[in-house]
Scaffold this active site. Structure first.
Site, PDB file in Angstrom:
ATOM      1  N   LYS A  53       0.845  -1.205   0.000  1.00 47.92           N
ATOM      2  CA  LYS A  53       0.000   0.000   0.000  1.00 47.92           C
ATOM      3  C   LYS A  53       0.878   1.253   0.000  1.00 47.92           C
ATOM      4  O   LYS A  53       0.634   2.198  -0.762  1.00 47.92           O
ATOM      5  CB  LYS A  53      -0.943  -0.012   1.212  1.00 47.92           C
ATOM      6  CG  LYS A  53      -2.025  -1.083   1.098  1.00 47.92           C
ATOM      7  CD  LYS A  53      -2.740  -1.379   2.421  1.00 47.92           C
ATOM      8  CE  LYS A  53      -3.707  -2.557   2.252  1.00 47.92           C
ATOM      9  NZ  LYS A  53      -4.311  -3.009   3.517  1.00 47.92           N
ATOM     10  N   GLN A  97      -4.107  -1.546   9.773  1.00 44.20           N
ATOM     11  CA  GLN A  97      -4.143  -2.899   9.217  1.00 44.20           C
ATOM     12  C   GLN A  97      -4.748  -3.871  10.234  1.00 44.20           C
ATOM     13  O   GLN A  97      -4.374  -3.892  11.403  1.00 44.20           O
ATOM     14  CB  GLN A  97      -2.716  -3.343   8.834  1.00 44.20           C
ATOM     15  CG  GLN A  97      -2.635  -4.675   8.113  1.00 44.20           C
ATOM     16  CD  GLN A  97      -3.269  -4.670   6.722  1.00 44.20           C
ATOM     17  OE1 GLN A  97      -3.363  -3.647   6.057  1.00 44.20           O
ATOM     18  NE2 GLN A  97      -3.721  -5.825   6.284  1.00 44.20           N
ATOM     19  N   ASP A 120     -10.711   3.273   4.788  1.00 38.46           N
ATOM     20  CA  ASP A 120     -11.039   1.849   4.822  1.00 38.46           C
ATOM     21  C   ASP A 120     -12.556   1.626   4.870  1.00 38.46           C
ATOM     22  O   ASP A 120     -13.034   0.508   4.694  1.00 38.46           O
ATOM     23  CB  ASP A 120     -10.433   1.266   6.109  1.00 38.46           C
ATOM     24  CG  ASP A 120      -9.559   0.068   5.862  1.00 38.46           C
ATOM     25  OD1 ASP A 120      -9.454  -0.359   4.701  1.00 38.46           O
ATOM     26  OD2 ASP A 120      -9.000  -0.445   6.840  1.00 38.46           O
TER      27      ASP A 120
HETATM   28  N1  GUN Z   1      -6.671  -6.766   6.485  1.00 36.17           N
HETATM   29  C1  GUN Z   1      -7.029  -7.474   5.393  1.00 36.17           C
HETATM   30  N2  GUN Z   1      -7.725  -6.696   4.527  1.00 36.17           N
HETATM   31  C2  GUN Z   1      -7.798  -5.472   5.084  1.00 36.17           C
HETATM   32  C3  GUN Z   1      -8.394  -4.235   4.685  1.00 36.17           C
HETATM   33  O1  GUN Z   1      -9.004  -4.101   3.622  1.00 36.17           O
HETATM   34  N3  GUN Z   1      -8.251  -3.213   5.546  1.00 36.17           N
HETATM   35  C4  GUN Z   1      -7.590  -3.333   6.717  1.00 36.17           C
HETATM   36  N4  GUN Z   1      -7.513  -2.270   7.507  1.00 36.17           N
HETATM   37  N5  GUN Z   1      -7.034  -4.447   7.138  1.00 36.17           N
HETATM   38  C5  GUN Z   1      -7.136  -5.513   6.320  1.00 36.17           C
END
Ligand code: GUN
Length: 293
Positions: A53, A97, A120
């Site tokens: 990311k 995350q 998110d």
């Molecule tokens: N862990 C796995 N997929 C995601 C996501 O889309 N957002 C976040 N914050 N954590 C994740």
């Protein structure tokens, strides 16, 4: 029938090209869209996602900050970091995350992120906006799946979409997005989960199957109608000594068998993954744009 492969990498690149123009426009007004990723602990899959990311941000000429806290960090430590990022004018989007270590209350953390920086789409304010069909931030993976379907010529409008999996990150938001009375949605949606009696009965009736159960080979060829579209959200690590990292990524779909029957199928990797990251960048650009509207 051998399925067409839905190329998420190509479609994500096409979207990113469009997004570069928006970034340039914001930069000309003195705003560089900024994303902060927050990772607690050192789970290797999470580290890899967060790294991708941040890298994608930099490649797009966006501002990126990676906050790293040790596994033993307390909930208060994490909340302090989020508070600081909420106040930081260089940061337009915050992504914590998930999953977080067991001793941290995930929902308290999600509530702490300012809804205006919640790229998110997990804050209850944004979840409520999504369900009501109001503008807000929508979770990146389901929005990426919707965009992947539309741009690959499989618009979900009027289709029967069967989602396998009801997580807060994928299944539940995707169902809500696709039932909206809007262009690129307007689908009939069935959600299957561990409490569903005969999942195959439902998937066999689907025009579009979305496999988001987090279980290897969950969707087998006998569960798929001839010509159906299959989107694989699974990211399961399977040991593979011939691979550079000692593992490879495999989805929730028995790919080789299902591709002989489906009309179109998204691969893992190279399907939903690149779209998720792209929609995260898109949400961050949108968050930045809203600060000057
Ligand atoms: N862990 C796995 N997929 C995601 C996501 O889309 N957002 C976040 N914050 N954590 C994740």
């Amino acid at each position: 029938m051998v399925a067409e492969i839905i190329d998420g990498t190509r479609i994500a690149e096409q979207m990113r090209a469009e997004m570069r123009a928006k970034i340039a426009e914001l930069k000309s007004r003195g705003i560089t869209p900024g994303l902060a990723t927050v990772l607690v602990g050192d789970d290797s899959a999470s580290k890899s996602y967060v790294g991708m990311k941040g890298k994608a941000c930099v490649e797009m000429g966006m501002f990126s900050v990676g906050e790293r806290l040790p596994e033993q960090a307390t909930e208060e430590d994490l909340l302090r970091v989020i508070e600081r990022l909420n106040e930081d004018p260089r940061i337009h989007g915050i992504l914590v995350q998930l999953p977080l270590p067991k001793h941290i209350d995930e929902s308290r953390v999600i509530y702490a992120v300012s809804p205006e920086k919640d790229v998110d789409g997990l804050h209850p304010v944004n979840v409520g906006r999504m369900i009501s069909g109001e503008p807000g931030f929508v979770p990146c993976t389901p929005r990426g799946i919707q965009e992947l379907l539309i741009r690959s010529g499989h618009n979900p409008e009027g289709k029967h979409v069967v989602i396998v999996g009801r997580s807060n990150l994928v299944g539940k938001p995707l169902a809500n997005i696709l039932i909206q009375k809007k262009k690129g949605a307007n689908a009939t949606v069935t959600v299957c989960h561990t409490g569903t009696k005969d999942i195959a009965k439902h998937t066999r009736a689907a025009d579009i199957i979305v496999a988001a159960a987090g279980r290897l080979n969950m969707i087998t060829a006998d569960m798929v109608r001839e010509g159906a579209v299959v989107i694989d959200v699974g990211t399961n690590r399977v040991d593979d000594l011939t691979a550079k990292r000692g593992y490879r990524l495999v989805g929730d779909v028995d790919f080789e068998a299902v591709r002989q029957k489906a009309g179109a199928i998204s691969p893992v990797p190279g399907g939903v993954g690149p779209m998720t990251i792209t929609l995260l960048l898109a949400n961050t650009i949108e968050a930045a744009a809203r600060t000057v509207r």
